[in-house]
Enzyme design. Structure first.
Site, PDB file in Angstrom:
ATOM      1  N   SER A  31       0.818  -1.224   0.000  1.00 29.61           N
ATOM      2  CA  SER A  31       0.000   0.000   0.000  1.00 29.61           C
ATOM      3  C   SER A  31       0.845   1.266   0.000  1.00 29.61           C
ATOM      4  O   SER A  31       1.619   1.490   0.923  1.00 29.61           O
ATOM      5  CB  SER A  31      -0.871   0.056   1.270  1.00 29.61           C
ATOM      6  OG  SER A  31      -2.080  -0.581   1.075  1.00 29.61           O
ATOM      7  N   HIS A  63      -3.524  -0.448  -4.875  1.00 30.58           N
ATOM      8  CA  HIS A  63      -2.793  -1.657  -5.237  1.00 30.58           C
ATOM      9  C   HIS A  63      -2.809  -1.814  -6.749  1.00 30.58           C
ATOM     10  O   HIS A  63      -3.868  -2.009  -7.336  1.00 30.58           O
ATOM     11  CB  HIS A  63      -3.422  -2.892  -4.580  1.00 30.58           C
ATOM     12  CG  HIS A  63      -3.201  -2.915  -3.100  1.00 30.58           C
ATOM     13  ND1 HIS A  63      -2.175  -3.596  -2.514  1.00 30.58           N
ATOM     14  CD2 HIS A  63      -3.854  -2.312  -2.107  1.00 30.58           C
ATOM     15  CE1 HIS A  63      -2.223  -3.414  -1.202  1.00 30.58           C
ATOM     16  NE2 HIS A  63      -3.228  -2.641  -0.937  1.00 30.58           N
ATOM     17  N   ARG A  83      -0.131  -6.366  -4.289  1.00 32.31           N
ATOM     18  CA  ARG A  83      -0.084  -7.762  -3.854  1.00 32.31           C
ATOM     19  C   ARG A  83      -1.498  -8.289  -3.640  1.00 32.31           C
ATOM     20  O   ARG A  83      -2.458  -7.548  -3.716  1.00 32.31           O
ATOM     21  CB  ARG A  83       0.750  -7.892  -2.574  1.00 32.31           C
ATOM     22  CG  ARG A  83       0.267  -7.041  -1.412  1.00 32.31           C
ATOM     23  CD  ARG A  83       0.608  -7.629  -0.044  1.00 32.31           C
ATOM     24  NE  ARG A  83       2.004  -7.925   0.217  1.00 32.31           N
ATOM     25  CZ  ARG A  83       2.897  -7.089   0.734  1.00 32.31           C
ATOM     26  NH1 ARG A  83       2.530  -5.851   1.030  1.00 32.31           N
ATOM     27  NH2 ARG A  83       4.130  -7.465   0.979  1.00 32.31           N
ATOM     28  N   THR A  84      -1.563  -9.574  -3.403  1.00 26.56           N
ATOM     29  CA  THR A  84      -2.832 -10.249  -3.129  1.00 26.56           C
ATOM     30  C   THR A  84      -2.948 -10.485  -1.625  1.00 26.56           C
ATOM     31  O   THR A  84      -1.968 -10.859  -0.988  1.00 26.56           O
ATOM     32  CB  THR A  84      -2.852 -11.605  -3.877  1.00 26.56           C
ATOM     33  OG1 THR A  84      -2.631 -11.356  -5.265  1.00 26.56           O
ATOM     34  CG2 THR A  84      -4.175 -12.315  -3.708  1.00 26.56           C
ATOM     35  N   HIS A  85      -4.123 -10.223  -1.076  1.00 28.14           N
ATOM     36  CA  HIS A  85      -4.331 -10.381   0.370  1.00 28.14           C
ATOM     37  C   HIS A  85      -5.348 -11.483   0.670  1.00 28.14           C
ATOM     38  O   HIS A  85      -6.270 -11.711  -0.107  1.00 28.14           O
ATOM     39  CB  HIS A  85      -4.877  -9.077   0.976  1.00 28.14           C
ATOM     40  CG  HIS A  85      -3.985  -7.886   0.804  1.00 28.14           C
ATOM     41  ND1 HIS A  85      -4.031  -7.098  -0.326  1.00 28.14           N
ATOM     42  CD2 HIS A  85      -3.030  -7.358   1.599  1.00 28.14           C
ATOM     43  CE1 HIS A  85      -3.134  -6.120  -0.207  1.00 28.14           C
ATOM     44  NE2 HIS A  85      -2.512  -6.257   0.947  1.00 28.14           N
ATOM     45  N   TYR A  87      -7.613 -11.116   2.829  1.00 25.66           N
ATOM     46  CA  TYR A  87      -8.913 -10.484   3.085  1.00 25.66           C
ATOM     47  C   TYR A  87      -9.721 -10.231   1.826  1.00 25.66           C
ATOM     48  O   TYR A  87     -10.914  -9.936   1.890  1.00 25.66           O
ATOM     49  CB  TYR A  87      -8.751  -9.184   3.902  1.00 25.66           C
ATOM     50  CG  TYR A  87      -7.965  -8.066   3.243  1.00 25.66           C
ATOM     51  CD1 TYR A  87      -8.468  -7.367   2.151  1.00 25.66           C
ATOM     52  CD2 TYR A  87      -6.730  -7.682   3.748  1.00 25.66           C
ATOM     53  CE1 TYR A  87      -7.755  -6.331   1.570  1.00 25.66           C
ATOM     54  CE2 TYR A  87      -6.012  -6.661   3.180  1.00 25.66           C
ATOM     55  CZ  TYR A  87      -6.529  -5.982   2.096  1.00 25.66           C
ATOM     56  OH  TYR A  87      -5.818  -4.959   1.522  1.00 25.66           O
ATOM     57  N   GLU A  88      -9.080 -10.373   0.660  1.00 23.63           N
ATOM     58  CA  GLU A  88      -9.833 -10.267  -0.588  1.00 23.63           C
ATOM     59  C   GLU A  88     -10.590 -11.566  -0.880  1.00 23.63           C
ATOM     60  O   GLU A  88     -11.330 -11.654  -1.859  1.00 23.63           O
ATOM     61  CB  GLU A  88      -8.887  -9.932  -1.738  1.00 23.63           C
ATOM     62  CG  GLU A  88      -8.258  -8.539  -1.595  1.00 23.63           C
ATOM     63  CD  GLU A  88      -7.117  -8.320  -2.578  1.00 23.63           C
ATOM     64  OE1 GLU A  88      -7.394  -7.865  -3.695  1.00 23.63           O
ATOM     65  OE2 GLU A  88      -5.966  -8.618  -2.224  1.00 23.63           O
ATOM     66  N   ALA A 115       2.389  -1.460   4.635  1.00 27.59           N
ATOM     67  CA  ALA A 115       1.967  -0.386   5.529  1.00 27.59           C
ATOM     68  C   ALA A 115       1.412  -1.075   6.765  1.00 27.59           C
ATOM     69  O   ALA A 115       0.792  -2.134   6.664  1.00 27.59           O
ATOM     70  CB  ALA A 115       0.908   0.470   4.857  1.00 27.59           C
ATOM     71  N   MET A 209      -1.876  -6.747   7.702  1.00 27.81           N
ATOM     72  CA  MET A 209      -2.700  -7.804   7.092  1.00 27.81           C
ATOM     73  C   MET A 209      -2.004  -8.461   5.897  1.00 27.81           C
ATOM     74  O   MET A 209      -2.676  -8.978   4.998  1.00 27.81           O
ATOM     75  CB  MET A 209      -4.042  -7.219   6.617  1.00 27.81           C
ATOM     76  CG  MET A 209      -4.809  -6.452   7.677  1.00 27.81           C
ATOM     77  SD  MET A 209      -6.298  -5.718   7.012  1.00 27.81           S
ATOM     78  CE  MET A 209      -6.746  -4.599   8.350  1.00 27.81           C
ATOM     79  N   SER A 210      -0.679  -8.442   5.879  1.00 23.22           N
ATOM     80  CA  SER A 210       0.018  -8.988   4.702  1.00 23.22           C
ATOM     81  C   SER A 210       1.379  -9.546   5.101  1.00 23.22           C
ATOM     82  O   SER A 210       1.688  -9.672   6.288  1.00 23.22           O
ATOM     83  CB  SER A 210       0.188  -7.892   3.647  1.00 23.22           C
ATOM     84  OG  SER A 210       1.101  -6.912   4.100  1.00 23.22           O
ATOM     85  N   ASN A 233      -0.265   4.486  10.568  1.00 24.05           N
ATOM     86  CA  ASN A 233      -1.230   4.881  11.605  1.00 24.05           C
ATOM     87  C   ASN A 233      -0.786   4.237  12.920  1.00 24.05           C
ATOM     88  O   ASN A 233      -0.017   3.286  12.920  1.00 24.05           O
ATOM     89  CB  ASN A 233      -2.658   4.415  11.250  1.00 24.05           C
ATOM     90  CG  ASN A 233      -2.751   2.895  11.136  1.00 24.05           C
ATOM     91  OD1 ASN A 233      -2.459   2.318  10.099  1.00 24.05           O
ATOM     92  ND2 ASN A 233      -3.146   2.246  12.227  1.00 24.05           N
ATOM     93  N   HIS A 245      -8.752   4.625   5.721  1.00 26.46           N
ATOM     94  CA  HIS A 245      -7.868   4.092   4.680  1.00 26.46           C
ATOM     95  C   HIS A 245      -7.220   5.191   3.842  1.00 26.46           C
ATOM     96  O   HIS A 245      -6.062   5.086   3.453  1.00 26.46           O
ATOM     97  CB  HIS A 245      -8.634   3.110   3.788  1.00 26.46           C
ATOM     98  CG  HIS A 245      -7.746   2.320   2.865  1.00 26.46           C
ATOM     99  ND1 HIS A 245      -6.748   1.478   3.334  1.00 26.46           N
ATOM    100  CD2 HIS A 245      -7.687   2.246   1.513  1.00 26.46           C
ATOM    101  CE1 HIS A 245      -6.121   0.926   2.308  1.00 26.46           C
ATOM    102  NE2 HIS A 245      -6.675   1.379   1.189  1.00 26.46           N
TER     103      HIS A 245
HETATM  104  I1  8IG Z   1      -1.764   0.650   7.028  1.00 28.21           I
HETATM  105  O1  8IG Z   1      -3.775  -0.759  12.325  1.00 28.21           O
HETATM  106  C1  8IG Z   1      -2.469  -0.585   8.356  1.00 28.21           C
HETATM  107  N1  8IG Z   1      -2.683  -1.871   8.104  1.00 28.21           N
HETATM  108  N2  8IG Z   1      -4.372  -5.106  10.988  1.00 28.21           N
HETATM  109  N3  8IG Z   1      -4.076  -2.906  11.674  1.00 28.21           N
HETATM  110  C2  8IG Z   1      -3.997  -3.869  10.707  1.00 28.21           C
HETATM  111  N4  8IG Z   1      -3.558  -3.616   9.484  1.00 28.21           N
HETATM  112  C3  8IG Z   1      -3.167  -2.368   9.225  1.00 28.21           C
HETATM  113  C4  8IG Z   1      -3.226  -1.337  10.155  1.00 28.21           C
HETATM  114  C5  8IG Z   1      -3.696  -1.616  11.454  1.00 28.21           C
HETATM  115  N5  8IG Z   1      -2.779  -0.224   9.588  1.00 28.21           N
END
Ligand code: 8IG
Length: 270
Positions: A31, A63, A83-85, A87-88, A115, A209-210, A233, A245
């Site tokens: 990201s 992405h 990339r592929t996640h 969560y998709e 990120a 998440m990656s 963040n 986001h």
């Molecule tokens: I950018 O605070 C990003 N990706 N799980 N938690 C999770 N994934 C993230 C976060 C976060 N910030």
């Protein structure tokens, strides 16, 4: 076709599409890391991932869905833009298809970027952190199912999942780099404050998440892995603000170029 056969086929097609049979280093840009690609070297070819087979269409804003073949000194770098996640809705084998393709195309070094939310006190938005280790909190593995014993072992040692040698190289380029433990949740929802406290208690400094499944797949095939998280963040409950986001993408763009130059210097010293 097994996931390994699919990756071998994609590696073949990559060689044809780029006119380069072997690449040396793979860089996966997460990201907001797009601007980092410009810093790495001279773009020789850019190929839409769909042309290589085995890649799903990208769905999340920020992405991309191409891979660039980049000449960086005497190294050829493959830079995945996007990339592929999990969560998709994709299975682990799809999430790691790019990394497997790259390693089977010759890449002995894999640089993973993402990120992330910062958990450890003192981490600031816009700061790049070296990934020293990880917590796989997804409950998934890319290595489940039939193994190809000729490509990698059934049981993979992750003692040095995040290469101490490559981390030392990165710190030689930028001594101010801090290291942290990255915890991967499956997402796509961000954590509750209680989940962030849990991750902190488990030893996490960063949350995202990656990246973790890709690291496992790369290590399985014997590649060395280096990773950078860009703190975009503070994790839920730490800043008193809700997570957004768009804000995450804006913070990433600002720092991506700086860290891209850092990656280029690391590649030059491999
Ligand atoms: I950018 O605070 C990003 N990706 N799980 N938690 C999770 N994934 C993230 C976060 C976060 N910030």
């Amino acid at each position: 076709m097994t996931p390994y056969e699919a990756a071998l086929a994609s590696a073949d097609r990559l060689g044809e599409a780029t006119g380069c049979e072997r690449h040396d280093v793979a860089v996966v840009l997460g990201s907001g890391w797009g601007p980092a690609a410009e810093q790495i070297g001279e773009v020789v070819a850019e190929v839409p991932l769909v042309e290589l087979g085995g890649f799903p269409a990208a769905t999340v804003a920020g992405h991309g869905s191409t891979v660039r073949s980049i000449a960086a000194g005497d190294r050829r770098v493959l830079a995945f833009l996007g990339r592929t996640h999990l969560y998709e809705g994709h299975e682990p084998h799809a999430v790691v298809h790019g990394v497997r393709t790259a390693v089977l195309a010759g890449c002995r070094t894999v640089v993973l970027t993402n990120a992330a939310g910062g958990i450890r006190p003192g981490l600031a938005v816009g700061q790049a952190v070296l990934i020293a280790d990880h917590l796989n909190l997804t409950g998934r593995s890319p290595l489940t199912g039939a193994n190809r014993d000729d490509l990698g072992p059934r049981f993979v040692d992750l003692t040095q999942a995040w290469s101490p040698r490559l981390r030392a190289l990165a710190r030689a380029v930028d001594p101010s780099l801090e290291e942290g433990v990255y915890a991967c949740f499956a997402g796509p929802q961000y954590e509750t404050p209680a989940e962030v406290r849990m991750a902190r208690a488990m030893g996490a400094d960063l949350v995202g998440m990656s990246t973790v499944l890709e690291c496992i797949a790369a290590r399985h095939l014997g590649a060395e892995v280096l990773g950078f998280s860009l703190v975009t963040n503070l994790a839920a409950g730490l800043s008193g603000e809700v997570l957004d986001h768009a804000e995450v993408l804006a913070a990433g763009a600002a720092a991506a170029e700086r860290v891209g130059a850092l990656i280029a210097q690391v590649v030059a010293r491999l």
